[in-house]
Motif scaffolding. Sequence first.
Motif, PDB file in Angstrom:
ATOM      1  N   LEU A  20       0.824  -1.207   0.000  1.00  0.00           N
ATOM      2  CA  LEU A  20       0.000   0.000   0.000  1.00  0.00           C
ATOM      3  C   LEU A  20       0.862   1.262   0.000  1.00  0.00           C
ATOM      4  CD1 LEU A  20      -2.873  -0.988   2.451  1.00  0.00           C
ATOM      5  CD2 LEU A  20      -3.000  -0.711  -0.025  1.00  0.00           C
ATOM      6  N   GLY A  21       1.948   1.243   0.751  1.00  0.00           N
ATOM      7  CA  GLY A  21       2.851   2.393   0.773  1.00  0.00           C
ATOM      8  C   GLY A  21       3.494   2.632  -0.577  1.00  0.00           C
ATOM      9  N   THR A  22       3.890   1.570  -1.242  1.00  0.00           N
ATOM     10  CA  THR A  22       4.489   1.702  -2.566  1.00  0.00           C
ATOM     11  C   THR A  22       3.475   2.235  -3.570  1.00  0.00           C
ATOM     12  OG1 THR A  22       5.975  -0.135  -2.077  1.00  0.00           O
ATOM     13  CG2 THR A  22       5.707   0.456  -4.388  1.00  0.00           C
ATOM     14  N   ALA A  23       2.260   1.723  -3.512  1.00  0.00           N
ATOM     15  CA  ALA A  23       1.218   2.197  -4.420  1.00  0.00           C
ATOM     16  C   ALA A  23       0.920   3.672  -4.160  1.00  0.00           C
ATOM     17  CB  ALA A  23      -0.044   1.359  -4.255  1.00  0.00           C
ATOM     18  N   PHE A  24       0.836   4.042  -2.885  1.00  0.00           N
ATOM     19  CA  PHE A  24       0.580   5.443  -2.540  1.00  0.00           C
ATOM     20  C   PHE A  24       1.706   6.326  -3.051  1.00  0.00           C
ATOM     21  CE2 PHE A  24       0.761   8.985   0.509  1.00  0.00           C
ATOM     22  CZ  PHE A  24      -0.516   9.481   0.338  1.00  0.00           C
ATOM     23  N   ILE A  28       1.398   9.415  -5.836  1.00  0.00           N
ATOM     24  CA  ILE A  28       1.873  10.773  -5.563  1.00  0.00           C
ATOM     25  C   ILE A  28       2.933  11.186  -6.580  1.00  0.00           C
ATOM     26  CG2 ILE A  28       3.075  12.242  -3.887  1.00  0.00           C
ATOM     27  CD1 ILE A  28       0.210  11.645  -3.133  1.00  0.00           C
ATOM     28  N   GLN A  29       3.841  10.273  -6.901  1.00  0.00           N
ATOM     29  CA  GLN A  29       4.886  10.569  -7.886  1.00  0.00           C
ATOM     30  C   GLN A  29       4.269  10.897  -9.241  1.00  0.00           C
ATOM     31  OE1 GLN A  29       8.200  10.607  -7.083  1.00  0.00           O
ATOM     32  NE2 GLN A  29       8.625  11.407  -9.109  1.00  0.00           N
ATOM     33  N   SER A  30       3.289  10.120  -9.663  1.00  0.00           N
ATOM     34  CA  SER A  30       2.622  10.370 -10.937  1.00  0.00           C
ATOM     35  C   SER A  30       1.857  11.689 -10.894  1.00  0.00           C
ATOM     36  CB  SER A  30       1.664   9.220 -11.261  1.00  0.00           C
ATOM     37  OG  SER A  30       0.953   9.507 -12.437  1.00  0.00           O
ATOM     38  N   LEU A  31       1.232  11.980  -9.762  1.00  0.00           N
ATOM     39  CA  LEU A  31       0.506  13.252  -9.627  1.00  0.00           C
ATOM     40  C   LEU A  31       1.455  14.427  -9.823  1.00  0.00           C
ATOM     41  CD1 LEU A  31      -2.128  14.785  -8.674  1.00  0.00           C
ATOM     42  CD2 LEU A  31      -1.120  14.696  -6.402  1.00  0.00           C
ATOM     43  N   VAL A  32       2.606  14.366  -9.205  1.00  0.00           N
ATOM     44  CA  VAL A  32       3.558  15.473  -9.317  1.00  0.00           C
ATOM     45  C   VAL A  32       4.173  15.515 -10.712  1.00  0.00           C
ATOM     46  CG1 VAL A  32       5.758  16.357  -8.477  1.00  0.00           C
ATOM     47  CG2 VAL A  32       4.045  15.573  -6.861  1.00  0.00           C
ATOM     48  N   GLY A  85       3.520  14.610   1.937  1.00  0.00           N
ATOM     49  CA  GLY A  85       3.365  14.972   3.347  1.00  0.00           C
ATOM     50  C   GLY A  85       2.003  15.573   3.630  1.00  0.00           C
ATOM     51  N   LEU A  86       1.546  16.454   2.764  1.00  0.00           N
ATOM     52  CA  LEU A  86       0.231  17.061   2.968  1.00  0.00           C
ATOM     53  C   LEU A  86      -0.896  16.035   2.855  1.00  0.00           C
ATOM     54  CD1 LEU A  86       0.628  20.457   1.066  1.00  0.00           C
ATOM     55  CD2 LEU A  86       0.563  20.072   3.533  1.00  0.00           C
ATOM     56  N   SER A  87      -0.770  15.102   1.929  1.00  0.00           N
ATOM     57  CA  SER A  87      -1.816  14.086   1.802  1.00  0.00           C
ATOM     58  C   SER A  87      -1.813  13.155   3.015  1.00  0.00           C
ATOM     59  CB  SER A  87      -1.670  13.302   0.501  1.00  0.00           C
ATOM     60  OG  SER A  87      -0.411  12.693   0.442  1.00  0.00           O
ATOM     61  N   LEU A  88      -0.631  12.783   3.513  1.00  0.00           N
ATOM     62  CA  LEU A  88      -0.574  11.965   4.732  1.00  0.00           C
ATOM     63  C   LEU A  88      -1.123  12.732   5.932  1.00  0.00           C
ATOM     64  CD1 LEU A  88       2.831  10.091   4.512  1.00  0.00           C
ATOM     65  CD2 LEU A  88       0.553   9.109   4.467  1.00  0.00           C
ATOM     66  N   LYS A  93      -5.292  13.433   9.915  1.00  0.00           N
ATOM     67  CA  LYS A  93      -6.282  14.307  10.554  1.00  0.00           C
ATOM     68  C   LYS A  93      -7.680  13.709  10.461  1.00  0.00           C
ATOM     69  CE  LYS A  93      -4.455  18.922  10.732  1.00  0.00           C
ATOM     70  NZ  LYS A  93      -4.738  20.315  10.447  1.00  0.00           N
ATOM     71  N   SER A  94      -8.012  13.123   9.322  1.00  0.00           N
ATOM     72  CA  SER A  94      -9.350  12.526   9.185  1.00  0.00           C
ATOM     73  C   SER A  94      -9.492  11.307  10.097  1.00  0.00           C
ATOM     74  CB  SER A  94      -9.640  12.158   7.728  1.00  0.00           C
ATOM     75  OG  SER A  94      -8.714  11.200   7.276  1.00  0.00           O
TER      76      SER A  94
END
Length: 144
Positions: A20-24, A28-32, A85-88, A93-94
């Motif tokens: 899951l961490g690798t997928a996340f 994020i890498q693709s988003l950026v 970091g912001l997404s984590l 927070k949620s």
Amino acid sequence: MKRTKQCCFSFCGTLKDFVLGTAFSNVIQSLVDDIMTPPLGLVLGGVDFINLTIKMPNFIYKDQPPVVIRYGRFIQALITLVIGGLSLLGILKSIYKLYRIASEQEQKSDCETANEVREEVKLLREIRDILARSSQMESVDIQL
């Protein structure tokens, strides 16, 4: 046998977290890389972050190619770090908010249970008082 199951479940949990961490991280890498930096580069005058480099001539070995410092990739990695970091932070927070809501509901149910106990105590006190009055009445009747 119990320890083997426990180790197996622990390993499976760790493996699941790793996947899951690798997928996340990949998301994020693709988003950026694919969504965030191309428009940012366009706003900054058509700059492609991956191709931002500084070429330093090789002073020692003249026949070797120049040394290339790829600071564009570093900037892109920093953007990836900030977005990740912001997404984590948002996820944590949620989760904390959900935990707080659950604990408030649990406290509310505990208070309702305590109120029910209080009602039972009131009822028992009333019965005690009635019994005390009836025993007083019997003692008054006997003396007359």
